[in-house]
Design a protein around this motif. Structure first.
Motif, short mmCIF file in Angstrom:
data_model
loop_
_atom_site.label_atom_id
_atom_site.label_comp_id
_atom_site.label_asym_id
_atom_site.label_seq_id
_atom_site.Cartn_x
_atom_site.Cartn_y
_atom_site.Cartn_z
N ALA A 1 41.31 49.49 51.75
CA ALA A 1 40.54 48.37 51.20
C ALA A 1 40.34 48.44 49.70
CB ALA A 1 39.19 48.30 51.89
N LEU A 2 40.37 47.27 49.10
CA LEU A 2 39.96 47.11 47.71
C LEU A 2 38.59 46.45 47.74
CD1 LEU A 2 42.73 45.50 45.48
CD2 LEU A 2 41.14 47.29 44.84
N LEU A 3 37.63 47.06 47.05
CA LEU A 3 36.28 46.50 47.05
C LEU A 3 36.09 45.63 45.81
CD1 LEU A 3 34.27 49.71 47.94
CD2 LEU A 3 35.41 48.10 49.47
N VAL A 4 35.46 44.50 46.01
CA VAL A 4 35.26 43.57 44.90
C VAL A 4 33.82 43.14 44.84
CG1 VAL A 4 36.05 41.44 43.85
CG2 VAL A 4 37.47 42.59 45.53
N SER A 5 33.29 43.10 43.63
CA SER A 5 31.95 42.54 43.47
C SER A 5 31.97 41.57 42.31
CB SER A 5 30.96 43.66 43.20
OG SER A 5 29.73 43.12 42.78
N VAL A 6 31.45 40.39 42.54
CA VAL A 6 31.33 39.39 41.48
C VAL A 6 29.85 39.09 41.36
CG1 VAL A 6 31.99 37.11 40.69
CG2 VAL A 6 33.55 38.44 42.11
N LYS B 1 40.56 37.22 37.07
CA LYS B 1 40.16 38.34 37.91
C LYS B 1 40.88 38.28 39.25
CE LYS B 1 37.55 41.89 37.49
NZ LYS B 1 37.77 42.74 36.30
N LEU B 2 41.03 37.09 39.77
CA LEU B 2 41.73 36.93 41.04
C LEU B 2 43.17 37.44 40.90
CD1 LEU B 2 41.53 35.85 43.93
CD2 LEU B 2 42.32 33.64 43.10
N GLN B 3 43.77 37.10 39.78
CA GLN B 3 45.13 37.56 39.50
C GLN B 3 45.18 39.08 39.45
OE1 GLN B 3 46.87 35.73 35.97
NE2 GLN B 3 47.80 37.67 35.47
N GLU B 4 44.20 39.65 38.75
CA GLU B 4 44.13 41.11 38.63
C GLU B 4 43.98 41.75 40.01
OE1 GLU B 4 40.94 43.92 36.58
OE2 GLU B 4 41.34 42.13 35.40
N LEU B 5 43.14 41.11 40.82
CA LEU B 5 42.87 41.62 42.16
C LEU B 5 44.14 41.64 43.00
CD1 LEU B 5 40.65 42.34 44.30
CD2 LEU B 5 40.60 39.93 44.86
N ILE B 6 44.89 40.56 42.92
CA ILE B 6 46.09 40.45 43.74
C ILE B 6 47.12 41.49 43.32
CG2 ILE B 6 48.03 38.94 44.25
CD1 ILE B 6 45.90 36.63 44.04
N ILE B 7 47.25 41.68 42.01
CA ILE B 7 48.21 42.66 41.54
C ILE B 7 47.78 44.06 41.96
CG2 ILE B 7 49.20 43.72 39.47
CD1 ILE B 7 48.93 40.90 38.22
N SER B 8 46.50 44.32 41.80
CA SER B 8 45.99 45.63 42.16
C SER B 8 46.18 45.89 43.65
CB SER B 8 44.52 45.69 41.76
OG SER B 8 43.97 46.90 42.10
N ALA B 9 45.95 44.87 44.47
CA ALA B 9 46.14 45.01 45.91
C ALA B 9 47.60 45.35 46.22
CB ALA B 9 45.73 43.74 46.63
N THR C 1 45.37 46.73 52.34
CA THR C 1 45.58 45.86 53.50
C THR C 1 44.37 44.95 53.71
OG1 THR C 1 44.61 47.54 54.93
CG2 THR C 1 47.00 47.56 54.70
N LEU C 2 43.35 45.14 52.90
CA LEU C 2 42.09 44.45 53.14
C LEU C 2 41.31 44.34 51.83
CD1 LEU C 2 39.94 43.64 55.36
CD2 LEU C 2 39.21 46.01 55.32
N ILE C 3 40.67 43.20 51.63
CA ILE C 3 39.78 43.02 50.48
C ILE C 3 38.36 42.90 51.04
CG2 ILE C 3 39.19 41.56 48.50
CD1 ILE C 3 42.00 42.33 48.14
N ILE C 4 37.43 43.67 50.51
CA ILE C 4 36.05 43.54 50.96
C ILE C 4 35.19 43.12 49.78
CG2 ILE C 4 34.11 44.62 52.11
CD1 ILE C 4 35.96 46.76 53.14
N CYS C 5 34.47 42.03 49.98
CA CYS C 5 33.69 41.47 48.91
C CYS C 5 32.21 41.81 49.12
CB CYS C 5 33.92 39.97 48.93
SG CYS C 5 33.20 39.21 47.54
N ASP C 6 31.57 42.29 48.07
CA ASP C 6 30.17 42.71 48.20
C ASP C 6 29.24 41.51 48.36
OD1 ASP C 6 28.25 44.66 48.46
OD2 ASP C 6 27.81 44.75 46.32
N GLN C 7 29.67 40.36 47.86
CA GLN C 7 28.84 39.16 48.00
C GLN C 7 29.30 38.41 49.24
OE1 GLN C 7 30.18 40.16 45.04
NE2 GLN C 7 28.20 40.88 44.33
N ASP C 8 28.36 37.71 49.86
CA ASP C 8 28.76 36.93 51.02
C ASP C 8 29.59 35.73 50.56
OD1 ASP C 8 27.85 38.62 52.89
OD2 ASP C 8 25.96 37.58 53.25
N LEU C 9 30.65 35.48 51.29
CA LEU C 9 31.52 34.37 50.96
C LEU C 9 31.18 33.21 51.86
CD1 LEU C 9 34.83 36.43 50.90
CD2 LEU C 9 33.67 35.47 48.91
N ASN C 10 31.02 32.02 51.28
CA ASN C 10 30.81 30.88 52.17
C ASN C 10 32.16 30.48 52.75
OD1 ASN C 10 32.14 29.03 50.45
ND2 ASN C 10 30.26 28.77 49.25
N PRO C 11 32.13 29.66 53.84
CA PRO C 11 33.38 29.39 54.52
C PRO C 11 34.48 28.86 53.59
CG PRO C 11 31.55 28.60 55.82
CD PRO C 11 30.97 29.08 54.53
#
Ligand SMILES: Nc1nc2c(ncn2[C@@H]2O[C@H](COP(=O)(O)OP(=O)(O)OP(=O)(O)O)[C@@H](O)[C@H]2O)c(=O)[nH]1
Ligand SMILES: [Mg+2]
Length: 542
Positions: A190-195, A242-250, A256-266
């Motif tokens: 997992a890659l952890l992300v916080s915004v 940042k999204l671009q950076e995230l995708i490259i880093s992944a 295999t998984l991105i986990i976001c520290d903030q709740d994502l709405n649908p």
């Protein structure tokens, strides 16, 4: 003839025919593009004043012809070419630029988002003659400083760049990175992300907790990413860069998984999963997943599945590829039997059924409870943040062997033990599920069983792990939850635990400032002052 993609409105029939003819062209695989084709798309692009893009596969076949506007092309859905994590898409994009400029940020974003083999832009002279080609690719290894490599601008005679060899070597490097992990295919990476809009320190410490949660769930962490923003992006949570950076880093880290520290709405969940070829989950889902792994009792299992389905329901939409990723759960552990074909109605039916089952189980439990409580013994409930040492204290106090572990949410199902104070006073001590900040609403409801027991308690022991750098925030979270549960009226003793891990001076200072009793739950000899306080409170209720 294959269909054209993009903006063909307003084009003459002759233009459309010429565009369609591009599908018939074949390219020598080692060439970025052939000179003739580059010349022809430049010419036509110049005539129609729109960008033209070609997506070319590794056999040198043209898979998509795209018409843009003056400034950009929009790459269509290329999910036919979807590839495994850690691989490139098998398509390169060559498109025209009507102004003489190298690859733009948009171009690089597409390169990263779509994991294209190569992105190239062709520029032309004022009369529409093919001038230069600019190309770049993703660097497969995070050890490099930048995520992209640009090739020096190519003149018309220099289009043989050993394209296939280049792509193959990139893939080999990627595969090499992937093969390290293949042995352990079951473990999610997992890659952890916080915004965040909060201060950086708060966000970092929350991210640390997310890491502990992920590890508790058996997930390996391959990286962390934090973005501070004044306002979160309503569509993607983070900004496009940042999204671009995230995708490259992944990609580089074979996540295999991105986990976001903030709740994502649908809708955020949907937008992000549409961009990334990976499962994306948030904090709530992670907690739900841990609970799903750990629940032991029938009631616990029903409650967790119910909470998972309620969380899932608004996120289900028909015909979306992200759906299978959502419903797959972590490591393929979807909620209950819903892993297969899933639709809203079935989920609703299942929710109804679970609610009914739960009612039944609860009825049985309350009957048992009334039997158990006949004696009317005082109840002392041990509460506190997860991993604070609640179960350890129960064990040491009552010489029992409830499961303890250095993991978040080791205990899900409450257990009660008798404790005999001197002078024959007997009490019941109960251990409870740990609290956590931002406890998901549905879980709060789900764990009503435990929480209901708390209502009947005569005394609460609030266990605080002072060796945890976040303990002050944890105290606040626990006290907030107690208020939300309207339990603030029950007498409470604050207990500082794990004093063996901090200096005596620190313990001394903290005991005073938090008006608390200090213990080491593992050491029976340290418990005496606490036991005294407990007796006192039971004897002389406020
Ligand atoms: N060093 C030290 N470790 C402790 C102490 N008390 C508990 N621990 C450890 O802390 C970890 C968590 O303890 P648990 O008793 O499982 O914590 P809990 O509060 O029941 O946690 P959950 O059930 O997950 O909410 C375990 O590894 C314990 O051995 C202590 O006084 N000192
Ligand atoms: Mg426990």
């Amino acid at each position: 003839m294959k269909k054209l993609f993009g903006n063909i409105g307003g084009l003459k029939a002759s233009h459309i025919r010429r565009l369609e003819k591009f599908y018939r062209r074949r390219l020598p695989p080692q060439f970025l593009i052939s000179f003739e084709l580059a010349r022809d798309i430049s010419k036509l692009s110049h005539e129609i004043r729109r960008q033209i893009g070609l997506l070319i596969n590794r056999q040198g076949k043209i898979a998509y012809v795209i018409v843009g506007d003056y400034q950009r092309i929009v790459i269509p859905d290329t999910s036919d070419y979807r590839v495994a994590p850690g691989r490139l898409r098998g398509l390169r994009c060559v498109h025209t630029h009507l102004v003489d400029e190298p690859l733009t940020t948009d171009d690089l974003t597409d390169l990263a988002l779509l994991r294209l083999d190569i992105m190239a832009a062709i520029t032309m002279t004022e009369t529409g003659l093919f001038h230069k080609a600019y190309a770049g690719y993703i660097l497969p290894n995070s050890a490099y400083e930048k995520p992209f490599q640009m090739i020096d601008p190519l003149n018309p005679g220099e289009l043989n760049i050993g394209c296939l060899d280049l792509i193959q070597s990139l893939e080999t490097e990627l595969a090499h990175a992937t093969s390290f992990h293949e042995a352990d295919i079951e473990t999610e990476r997992a890659l952890l992300v916080s915004v965040t809009t909060e201060d950086r320190q708060t966000a970092l410490s929350s991210l640390e907790e997310l890491k502990d949660l992920a590890i508790s769930s058996g997930i390996e962490i391959v990286g962390k990413m934090l973005q501070s923003r004044r306002k979160v992006n309503s569509k993607f949570l983070m900004g496009p860069g940042k999204l671009q950076e995230l995708i490259i880093s992944a990609l580089q880290k074979c996540a295999t998984l991105i986990i976001c520290d903030q709740d994502l709405n649908p809708s955020q969940m949907r937008s992000i999963t549409d961009q990334i070829d990976l499962k994306v989950i948030d904090r709530t889902q992670l907690i739900l997943d841990i609970f799903a792994q750990r629940a032991q009792t029938k009631e616990g299992k029903l409650q967790v599945e119910l909470a998972q389905l309620k969380y899932l329901l608004p996120r289900l939409i028909t015909k979306n590829t992200a759906m299978s990723r959502l419903t797959g759960g972590i490591g393929g552990r979807g909620p209950g039997e819903t892993k297969l074909e899933i639709n809203r109605r079935r989920v609703r039916d299942r929710i109804k059924r679970l609610e009914n089952d739960l009612l039944l189980v609860r009825k049985q439990r309350s009957q048992q409870k009334s039997k158990r409580n006949k004696k009317g013994l005082p109840v002392i409930s041990i509460i506190g943040y997860t991993n604070a040492g609640k179960s350890t204290l129960l064990n040491t106090l009552t010489k029992s062997r409830v499961h303890t572990e250095n993991r978040l949410f080791a205990t899900l199902d409450p257990s009660s033990r008798r404790l005999k104070f001197p002078k024959d006073i007997e009490v019941i001590v109960t251990d409870t599920v740990g609290f956590i900040k931002n406890l998901p609403k549905d879980l709060m409801v789900a764990f009503r069983a435990t929480l209901e027991e708390l209502e009947g308690a005569d005394l609460l022991l609030h266990i605080i792990d002072i060796s945890n750098p976040r303990f002050k925030d944890q105290i606040k979270s626990v006290e907030k939850i107690l208020l939300e549960l309207s339990l603030e009226g029950i007498p409470l003793i604050r207990v500082l635990n794990k004093i063996d891990l901090v200096s005596p001076e620190t313990t001394e200072k903290l005991s005073r400032s938090f008006d608390a009793t200090a213990i080491s739950a593992r050491e029976e000899s340290t418990l005496l002052p606490l036991i005294e306080k407990m007796k006192e409170s039971i004897h002389h209720p406020l």
